[in-house]
Design a protein around this motif. Structure first.
Motif, short mmCIF file in Angstrom:
data_model
loop_
_atom_site.label_atom_id
_atom_site.label_comp_id
_atom_site.label_asym_id
_atom_site.label_seq_id
_atom_site.Cartn_x
_atom_site.Cartn_y
_atom_site.Cartn_z
N ALA A 8 41.38 46.10 26.16
CA ALA A 8 41.51 47.35 25.41
C ALA A 8 41.99 48.49 26.33
O ALA A 8 42.85 49.29 25.93
N PHE A 9 41.44 48.54 27.54
CA PHE A 9 41.87 49.55 28.51
C PHE A 9 43.35 49.39 28.82
O PHE A 9 44.12 50.35 28.81
N SER A 10 43.77 48.15 29.08
CA SER A 10 45.17 47.87 29.41
C SER A 10 46.08 48.20 28.23
O SER A 10 47.17 48.75 28.42
N ASP A 11 45.65 47.88 27.01
CA ASP A 11 46.44 48.21 25.82
C ASP A 11 46.68 49.71 25.73
O ASP A 11 47.77 50.16 25.41
N GLY A 12 45.63 50.49 26.03
CA GLY A 12 45.76 51.95 25.99
C GLY A 12 46.76 52.47 27.01
O GLY A 12 47.59 53.33 26.70
N ILE A 13 46.70 51.92 28.22
CA ILE A 13 47.63 52.34 29.28
C ILE A 13 49.07 51.98 28.89
O ILE A 13 49.99 52.80 29.03
N ALA A 15 50.27 51.57 25.91
CA ALA A 15 50.70 52.45 24.81
C ALA A 15 51.14 53.81 25.35
O ALA A 15 52.13 54.38 24.89
N ILE A 16 50.42 54.32 26.34
CA ILE A 16 50.79 55.60 26.96
C ILE A 16 52.14 55.48 27.67
O ILE A 16 52.99 56.37 27.58
N ILE A 17 52.35 54.37 28.37
CA ILE A 17 53.61 54.15 29.09
C ILE A 17 54.79 54.16 28.11
O ILE A 17 55.80 54.82 28.34
N ILE A 18 54.64 53.47 26.98
CA ILE A 18 55.72 53.45 25.99
C ILE A 18 55.92 54.84 25.39
O ILE A 18 57.05 55.28 25.18
N THR A 19 54.84 55.54 25.14
CA THR A 19 54.94 56.90 24.60
C THR A 19 55.69 57.82 25.55
O THR A 19 56.55 58.59 25.14
N ILE A 20 55.39 57.72 26.84
CA ILE A 20 56.08 58.55 27.84
C ILE A 20 57.58 58.23 27.83
O ILE A 20 58.41 59.14 27.87
N MET A 21 57.92 56.94 27.74
CA MET A 21 59.34 56.57 27.72
C MET A 21 60.04 57.15 26.49
O MET A 21 61.14 57.66 26.58
N VAL A 22 59.39 57.08 25.34
CA VAL A 22 60.00 57.60 24.11
C VAL A 22 60.18 59.11 24.22
O VAL A 22 61.22 59.65 23.83
N TYR A 52 60.58 44.92 28.75
CA TYR A 52 59.66 44.49 29.80
C TYR A 52 58.21 44.88 29.49
O TYR A 52 57.30 44.08 29.68
N ILE A 53 58.00 46.09 29.02
CA ILE A 53 56.63 46.51 28.69
C ILE A 53 56.09 45.63 27.57
O ILE A 53 54.93 45.21 27.61
N SER A 54 56.93 45.33 26.59
CA SER A 54 56.51 44.47 25.47
C SER A 54 56.15 43.07 25.97
O SER A 54 55.17 42.48 25.53
N ILE A 55 56.96 42.56 26.88
CA ILE A 55 56.70 41.23 27.45
C ILE A 55 55.35 41.20 28.15
O ILE A 55 54.54 40.30 27.93
N TYR A 56 55.10 42.19 29.01
CA TYR A 56 53.85 42.19 29.75
C TYR A 56 52.66 42.43 28.84
O TYR A 56 51.58 41.88 29.06
N TRP A 57 52.83 43.23 27.80
CA TRP A 57 51.74 43.43 26.85
C TRP A 57 51.41 42.10 26.16
O TRP A 57 50.24 41.73 26.05
N ASN A 58 52.46 41.39 25.71
CA ASN A 58 52.25 40.10 25.06
C ASN A 58 51.63 39.08 26.01
O ASN A 58 50.68 38.38 25.66
N HIS A 59 52.18 38.98 27.23
CA HIS A 59 51.64 38.04 28.21
C HIS A 59 50.19 38.37 28.54
O HIS A 59 49.36 37.47 28.67
N HIS A 60 49.91 39.63 28.68
CA HIS A 60 48.54 40.08 29.00
C HIS A 60 47.59 39.66 27.89
O HIS A 60 46.50 39.15 28.14
#
Length: 194
Positions: A8-13, A15-22, A52-60
């Motif tokens: 859950a912590f990692s998911d939050g981080i 999500a923030i990373i993707i938000t910053i990119m957008v 890449y972020i999507s890949i690591y989120w899925n792999h995680h």
């Protein structure tokens, strides 16, 4: 800490990373197709980064579907992975603002390489905790596609001077290799854990 809390912590981080990119994507002031064409480097780097972020989120997610036990090494390994992933918005922005110049692209590629090394280190620590001969150890063994991924990434970094878009294309192809690996892992987990 349970693996669910770490996930859950990692998911939050992430999500923030993707938000910053957008939020770093700025709409052009002009209203022509030509101005959109000028934004190609920005958009291309964004697409690769999002992949890449999507890949690591899925792999995680798949990783912690298998592993239920965690320890301090796993926590620190996970933070190391999140550190490298958190640099992706910076390098994405730098490429976009400098229209795919060598140094930003090199740093971009290094961040991707370090993200993968960090992920493999996280995987290694999970295997160590559960044991190489355990079901988790067998499920998480490192695949041959990791070598292909590294080969494509390093090739992209080594051929920087030929064309500015070739390294970015290599990073995209390496990301597609990771998507194919993810699909295999996902299918394996579905068949094994049903």
């Amino acid at each position: 800490m349970t693996s669910e809390r770490l996930e859950a912590f990692s998911d939050g981080i992430l999500a923030i990373i993707i938000t910053i990119m957008v939020l770093q994507l700025e709409a052009p002031k002009e209203t022509t197709f030509e101005c959109l064409y000028k934004m190609t480097p920005i958009f291309l780097s964004y697409v690769v980064s999002f992949l890449y972020i999507s890949i690591y989120w899925n792999h995680h997610h798949q990783l912690f579907k298998i592993a239920k036990k965690i320890n301090g090494k796993i926590l620190w390994s996970n933070l190391n992975l999140l550190f490298w992933l958190s640099l992706i918005p910076f390098t994405t922005s730098w490429i976009g603002k400098n229209h795919i110049e060598n140094v930003p692209v090199i740093l971009y590629g290094i961040v991707f390489l370090m993200s993968e090394i960090s992920f493999l280190f996280l995987k290694y620590n999970i295997i160590q905790l559960h044991g190489k001969d355990s079901n988790v150890g067998k499920d998480l063994r490192i695949s041959k596609s990791n070598l292909l991924f590294f080969g494509i990434q390093i090739t992209g970094l080594l051929i920087m001077g030929i064309n500015d878009y070739i390294p970015l294309s290599c990073f995209l192809i390496a990301g597609i290799v990771k998507v194919i690996e993810l699909k295999k892992v996902y299918n394996y987990i579905l068949t094994k854990h049903q």
